[in-house]
Design a protein around this motif. Structure first.
Motif, PDB file in Angstrom:
ATOM      1  N   LYS A   1     -33.708 -15.298  -3.030  1.00 30.67           N
ATOM      2  CA  LYS A   1     -33.905 -14.782  -1.676  1.00 30.67           C
ATOM      3  C   LYS A   1     -34.481 -13.356  -1.702  1.00 30.67           C
ATOM      4  O   LYS A   1     -34.043 -12.511  -2.451  1.00 30.67           O
ATOM      5  CB  LYS A   1     -32.559 -14.772  -0.935  1.00 30.67           C
TER       6      LYS A   1
ATOM      7  N   ALA B   1     -30.880 -20.434  -4.592  1.00 31.00           N
ATOM      8  CA  ALA B   1     -31.572 -19.870  -3.421  1.00 31.00           C
ATOM      9  C   ALA B   1     -31.136 -18.422  -3.215  1.00 31.00           C
ATOM     10  O   ALA B   1     -31.955 -17.543  -2.902  1.00 31.00           O
ATOM     11  CB  ALA B   1     -31.278 -20.721  -2.192  1.00 31.00           C
ATOM     12  N   ALA B   2     -29.853 -18.158  -3.433  1.00 32.50           N
ATOM     13  CA  ALA B   2     -29.342 -16.798  -3.200  1.00 32.50           C
ATOM     14  C   ALA B   2     -29.991 -15.801  -4.167  1.00 32.50           C
ATOM     15  O   ALA B   2     -30.324 -14.676  -3.789  1.00 32.50           O
ATOM     16  CB  ALA B   2     -27.821 -16.787  -3.379  1.00 32.50           C
TER      17      ALA B   2
END
Ligand code: OXD
Ligand code: MN
Length: 622
Positions: free
Chosen positions: A10, A6-7
């Protein structure tokens, strides 16, 4: 989604794209996308679904990015590939070979780590300032025992647009994928100049067999860039090897016999040797023109078209010979032309039967007649490997079972190559193994423009699948032989030759004669035509062909034509057998013994006939 993935994602994905990835709930996919983003460093990432809105988006992007240009007719666009990027590049297409693994001496391999370092090095930062597209496709019909899920990541809207026409979209299907059971393709066109890949020396297409992943960079030509085409075929051959089915470079077609009977055939021909034109024979129906999977289901050989469109060679497509394709290419509707000539918004190609303008824009940029390249060679108006990309659903002759999840039952398998002097126009093998070995595994063909390199050189090309083999050759032949064990009745096997020449060098058969050979094969599947037993297979009777020529082509067929076309050329056949034997004895390390035994038996039959009747034996003397 794993916070680590997810990071990375993002800020790159809009809410819809992120939701789509999340909804798949597949950690292995998330890891692949996150890795691609970290490596290629795109500005944004767009995740496509299956709907019309996404297709519209990608069509628009292909134009806005300059990779495609709209032509005069609505829905028609043109795409150009770089001057040195006009065909499949075999030299730089390699398997990444894990330590302690071997694919035999015949496949183009590189040490896995060295290859990964090299290709990932070229991909590093390749998408800066660009949008990365993530698209899902299904090989074979969806919800079928044949379905294989794939994800394509690319910075080329042209590649995704083409794949939308050529494959079934597979976002929904992907929800059923378990773990890492899917194929992954990561492509970047690399640095661009005038919208084409500008660093052909850094072109690489590397296949990571350990991870079912293909990396492709610094190329746009469809055969190198579209993961789903021949790159997926390579991965599928490995998967099929593990699971006991077959992945073949074959068309699938319905042949319409007496009493409304439809008999399905599959056929392997090297690129640009009549595969599409066979699948498109007038009066028959097409299931697919390029790639087929086979499975034994309920004791029957069944086959599907892996694809849903045609990436076809456009040279010589003309209204008189190919009316169905011609119609699609000359009417409004979705068509991507590539590497043709454009003048005033109209497409032109070699052999279209229309006068070609003396100037325009082609794969060399602005073109005029007489233009020469840096090597001093004259540049043709259009490339010989120029293509059209269309959906099969657009064709008037698409077979009603084209999307059947169970595939179609296979009555016959056909092998054919560009062979000027050896095989007769059509013959049937004695049985499955004889056909697989003396027809499929003995296929030779004169090379064509579909791959980079010299044309017109006779080359060995077993099952026309040599370029795509991803397992050792002997193993692949063995899988073909073994496939029949799971069947109540194996399909009949045939060999055809559309390129046979007479003493004066002229072709002995006409372009349309294949329409007759196919009807004869259909009758043979049902035991409705007699045949003559020759040393290399069963040969048609003159009377049957005469009747078929009249019925199918409304043409006479003389006994002289028959004798000339079906005379057995024993010296040429023996020479061919020696060439093939030498390959299996010397170049292939895992040749199954039955291959050599079968070739030797064929040689003995030919020698016996020669001793009795001489070098050239008329079918009437058999
Ligand atoms: C193709 C090929 O494009 O085989 O189908 O080259
Ligand atoms: Mn092909």
């Amino acid at each position: 989604m794993d916070p680590k993935h997810a990071a990375v994602l993002k800020g790159k994905l809009d809410a819809e794209s992120l939701a789509r990835l999340e909804a798949l709930g597949n950690a292995s996919l998330h890891a692949f996308v996150a890795d691609a983003v970290e490596l290629c460093r795109p500005e944004t990432v767009k995740v496509l679904g299956d709907g019309e809105a996404d297709l519209k988006y990608i069509r628009r992007r292909a134009i806005d990015s300059g990779e495609e240009t709209a032509l005069a007719l609505e829905g028609h666009t043109v795409h150009f590939d770089g001057y040195k990027d006009q065909g499949r590049d075999k030299e730089v297409t390699r398997y990444l070979l894990p330590k302690n693994e071997s694919l035999g001496p015949n496949l183009n391999c590189i040490d896995r780590q060295a290859g990964l370092d090299e290709v990932r090095g070229f991909l590093a930062g390749a998408m800066q300032g660009r949008e990365m597209v993530v698209a899902f496709f299904c090989l074979g019909p969806c919800d079928s025992p044949f379905s294989l899920s794939c994800v394509q990541i690319t910075d080329s809207a042209y590649v995704v647009h083409s794949e939308h026409l050529l494959y079934r979209t597979g976002y929904e299907q992907f929800k059923r994928v378990k773990g890492n059971e899917f194929f992954r393709f990561l492509h970047s066109a690399g640095a661009l100049k005038d919208h084409v890949s500008a660093e052909p020396d850094k072109k690489r297409i590397y296949i990571d067999i350990a991870e079912d992943t293909v990396y492709s960079v610094n190329t746009q030509y469809g055969g190198n860039s579209m993961g789903l085409k021949k790159l997926a075929l390579r991965l599928a051959i490995r998967k099929a090897d593990r699971a006991g089915w077959l992945a073949e470079h074959m068309f699938v077609m319905g042949v319409h016999g007496p009493r409304k009977r439809v008999t399905y055939f599959t056929g392997a021909f090297p690129s640009a040797c009549g595969k599409t034109s066979t699948a498109m024979i007038a009066g028959e129906t097409i299931v697919g023109d390029d790639i087929a999977y086979f499975r034994a289901i309920g004791g029957e050989a069944r086959s599907v078209n892996v694809e849903a469109g045609i990436f076809g060679i456009i040279q010589d497509v003309k209204g008189s010979d190919d009316p169905v394709i011609w119609r699609v290419l000359t009417h409004a509707g979705e068509v991507i032309f590539s590497n043709i000539l454009v003048k005033d918004g109209r497409p032109y190609w070699l052999g279209m039967g229309v006068e070609i303008p003396k100037e325009g824009v082609n794969f060399s940029g602005k073109w005029h007649i007489g233009k020469i390249d840096t090597q001093g060679n004259e540049i043709p108006s259009a490339h010989r490997n120029a293509r059209y990309t269309i959906s099969l659903r657009k064709l008037a002759n698409v077979d009603p079972k084209f999307d059947d999840p169970q595939g179609v039952p296979v009555g016959g398998v056909i092998y054919g190559g560009r062979d000027s002097d050896t095989w007769v126009p059509v013959q049937q093998s004695f049985d499955w193994a004889h056909g697989v070995i003396t027809m499929g595994a003995s296929l030779e063909s004169e090379t064509t423009a579909a791959t980079l390199g010299q044309e017109g050189v006779r080359a060995f090309n077993l099952m026309s699948n040599l370029d795509f083999l991803a397992i050792p050759l002997g193993k692949y032949i063995n899988n073909n032989l073994k496939f029949a064990e799971g069947l109540k009745q194996a399909p009949l096997v045939f060999a055809v030759n559309y390129f046979q020449r007479g003493k004066d060098g002229k072709y002995l058969t006409g372009m349309r004669d294949k329409a007759v050979w196919i009807k004869w094969m259909e009758l043979r599947v049902h035991g409705e035509a007699e045949a003559i037993q020759g040393p290399a297979g069963w040969i048609p009777l003159y009377d049957d062909l005469k009747k078929l020529f009249k019925k199918v082509l409304a043409r006479p067929y003389t006994r002289e034509q028959y004798v000339e076309q079906f005379t057995l050329r024993i010296p040429e056949n023996l020479a061919k057998l020696s060439r093939i034997r030498r390959i299996y004895e010397q170049d292939v390390s895992d040749t199954p013994p039955v291959v050599l035994e079968t070739l030797v038996a064929q040689r003995e039959r030919l020698q016996m006939l020669r001793a009795a009747k001489g070098d050239y034996v008329s079918p009437l003397d058999l």
